[in-house]
Enzyme design. Structure first.
Site, PDB file in Angstrom:
ATOM      1  N   ASN A 184       4.431 -12.879  -2.522  1.00 19.48           N
ATOM      2  CA  ASN A 184       5.172 -12.786  -1.167  1.00 19.48           C
ATOM      3  C   ASN A 184       6.251 -14.254  -1.066  1.00 19.48           C
ATOM      4  O   ASN A 184       5.696 -14.983  -1.256  1.00 19.48           O
ATOM      5  CB  ASN A 184       4.456 -12.699  -0.057  1.00 19.48           C
ATOM      6  CG  ASN A 184       3.603 -11.306   0.168  1.00 19.48           C
ATOM      7  OD1 ASN A 184       3.993 -10.592  -0.383  1.00 19.48           O
ATOM      8  ND2 ASN A 184       2.225 -11.581   0.508  1.00 19.48           N
ATOM      9  N   ARG A 230       7.898 -15.443   1.046  1.00 25.41           N
ATOM     10  CA  ARG A 230       8.327 -15.651   2.631  1.00 25.41           C
ATOM     11  C   ARG A 230       7.197 -16.402   3.161  1.00 25.41           C
ATOM     12  O   ARG A 230       5.890 -16.628   2.669  1.00 25.41           O
ATOM     13  CB  ARG A 230       8.562 -14.405   3.263  1.00 25.41           C
ATOM     14  CG  ARG A 230       7.254 -13.665   3.262  1.00 25.41           C
ATOM     15  CD  ARG A 230       7.245 -12.398   4.332  1.00 25.41           C
ATOM     16  NE  ARG A 230       5.966 -11.823   4.203  1.00 25.41           N
ATOM     17  CZ  ARG A 230       5.011 -11.060   3.634  1.00 25.41           C
ATOM     18  NH1 ARG A 230       5.837 -10.492   2.677  1.00 25.41           N
ATOM     19  NH2 ARG A 230       3.967 -10.500   3.707  1.00 25.41           N
ATOM     20  N   LYS A 286      -6.206   0.030 -13.834  1.00 27.23           N
ATOM     21  CA  LYS A 286      -7.472   0.248 -13.588  1.00 27.23           C
ATOM     22  C   LYS A 286      -7.764   0.135 -12.204  1.00 27.23           C
ATOM     23  O   LYS A 286      -7.130  -0.796 -11.486  1.00 27.23           O
ATOM     24  CB  LYS A 286      -8.550  -0.512 -14.400  1.00 27.23           C
ATOM     25  CG  LYS A 286      -9.977  -0.613 -13.980  1.00 27.23           C
ATOM     26  CD  LYS A 286     -10.725   0.533 -14.946  1.00 27.23           C
ATOM     27  CE  LYS A 286     -12.143   0.656 -14.402  1.00 27.23           C
ATOM     28  NZ  LYS A 286     -12.571   1.752 -14.998  1.00 27.23           N
ATOM     29  N   GLY A 301       0.728  -1.191  -0.039  1.00 25.06           N
ATOM     30  CA  GLY A 301      -0.032   0.040  -0.014  1.00 25.06           C
ATOM     31  C   GLY A 301       0.713   1.276  -0.025  1.00 25.06           C
ATOM     32  O   GLY A 301       0.336   2.369   0.060  1.00 25.06           O
TER      33      GLY A 301
END
Ligand code: MV4
Length: 447
Positions: free
Chosen positions: A290, A292, A201, A165
């Site tokens: 990710n 991990r 988008k 984010g």
């Protein structure tokens, strides 16, 4: 198999890894900062090495000190847990250079997935659905505006070096474009030393659903179904559950196969997660990968009976996986217990735990490193425990979770427990129909 694993982490995940090592007959080395001398991971490991002062930069992120600790204790592998150095390409490379097996992704894979525009292009080429948008980075604000007009507003610009984010801006119409562009460029340049932006988008009111994958050194990848992580606040997950209330067997099969295609495309080895956005029409799109083990991995363990840490260690040591995909037959949910005050904007509440009692009983698992008398240092993440509950239906799991939360006593600090208790009684949450925006309109008053 490895003889000795150094755990380059702290808190509950360090303990989690130590527990599996002990069951596998593998010796363990804890590393700790001076703020963590009294931590359980230090006491439960076979050996412990102090690697620096409280600040993460000087201890848990201090690569020379951690490598030195591995050298002097003769560790043959390092488990990085999550956060800290778990997705640090330089650390992965240095471990390899020193002949220490990094239980995680290669430097190349971390770089590939860490650059979001590259990750997206790789996934698209592998046949994984991606959100319509720019092919790679944008060259100019004009090019961005042109493309936005084509695909239609709202759009979102994202930092290629971002994730979780950071460095992104939603743009509702062309008049906002220049400022959003300038802000995102400035923020990502300052935060990551890389101001490359790409455009997509904007998917409104999505759900965040991720697929757990495990790959071995022989090119085999399997998926262990999904986790729904839509209940989060400011990009911090608070509750995760599996199976997702909105994932049908057909959608699971398609998302699972897409995740396998994506992981296979980069010869992924070990445990990984492919994050997807699912829109209101039930279409799914790759968001991030990710490389991990994740905080919320226990809910997958509870429904599949796999020990994911053991799987990580086994594939890192060269063992093949069985290659079976998983179809859910049970339900599990995790509530993150943070030392934060949910009635006051979740502001951190470090300090001494004066009284502590954790819940137990059928279907309840606690992953935590804290004890009565423990002082939570202010230097690190505020998560102090995970309550993980499993059962035969979503209703049973929510009822059991509320019971477990009510049984929990943590005195001396504020925690997120009152929020979780309210959530378990919340009609919107109970319905299973909510989006990643759900907590934006949640009433945190009087908790
Ligand atoms: C998006 C999106 C909507 N449309 N991309 C948030 C974290 C980062 N991984 C990407 N994120 C988002 N990307 C498009 N094209 C909405 C989010 C988003 C979000 C995603 C998952 C969970 C919570 C979220 C909260 C706000 C925004």
């Amino acid at each position: 198999m490895f003889k000795k694993i150094l755990i380059a982490n702290r808190g509950e995940i360090a303990l989690r890894v130590i527990r599996t090592c002990r069951e596998m007959g593998i010796q363990t080395v804890a590393v700790y900062s001076t703020a963590d001398r009294e931590s359980l991971h230090v006491r439960f490991a076979d050996e412990a090495v102090c690697i620096g002062p409280p600040a993460s930069r000087q201890s848990y992120l201090n690569i020379p000190n951690i490598i030195s600790a591995a050298e002097i204790t003769n560790a043959d592998a390092i488990h990085p847990g999550y956060g800290f150095l778990s997705e640090n390409a330089e650390f992965s490379r240095i471990c390899a250079d020193y002949g220490i097996k990094f239980i995680g992704a290669t430097a190349e894979q971390i770089n590939f997935m860490g650059d979001k525009a590259t990750a997206k292009a790789t996934m698209r080429a592998a046949g994984v659905p991606v959100i319509p948008g720019s092919e790679g980075l944008l060259d100019s604000v004009e090019q961005g505006k042109e493309l936005a007009k084509e695909i239609g507003y709202p759009v979102i610009v994202k930092a290629t070096a971002g994730g979780g984010g950071r460095g992104m801006r939603i743009i509702k119409d062309e008049s906002e474009f220049q400022k959003a562009w300038d802000d995102a460029k400035m923020e990502s340049g300052a935060a990551f030393g890389n101001d490359g932006l790409y455009l997509e988008k904007f998917v409104e009111e999505p759900r965040h659903i991720e697929i757990q994958v495990v790959g071995d050194q022989y090119g085999k990848v399997c998926h262990l179904s999904e986790r729904d992580c839509s209940i989060q606040r400011r990009h911090q997950k608070l509750v995760e559950e599996t199976p997702s209330p909105i994932v049908t067997p057909e959608l699971r099969e398609r998302m699972g196969q897409a995740a396998i295609k994506g992981a296979s495309a980069i010869n992924y080895e070990g445990a990984g997660t492919i994050e997807f956005l699912v829109d209101k029409y039930g279409e799914f799109y790759f968001m991030e990968m990710n490389t991990r083990i994740q905080v919320e991995h226990p809910i997958t363990e509870e429904v599949t009976n796999f020990d994911l840490i053991k799987e990580q260690i086994k594939v890192a040591a060269g063992e093949p996986i069985s290659g079976q995909n998983y179809t859910p037959k049970r339900y599990a949910m995790e509530c993150r217990i943070n030392a934060e005050d949910p009635a006051n904007g979740f502001r951190p509440s470090p300090g001494k735990i004066t009284q502590l009692h954790f819940p137990g009983g059928h279907g309840v698992r606690i992953d935590s490193h804290v004890y009565a008398g423990y002082t939570i240092p202010p230097n690190y993440d505020s998560m102090i425990a995970k309550i993980i509950v499993s059962g035969q239906s979503r209703e049973e799991v929510m009822t059991r979770m509320k019971r477990a939360l009510q049984e929990c006593v943590i005195e001396g600090i504020k925690t997120t427990i009152p929020f979780h208790i309210r959530l378990m009684d919340d009609p919107g949450f109970k319905s299973g129909i909510f989006t990643t925006k759900y907590l934006e309109s949640f009433d945190f008053g009087g908790l």
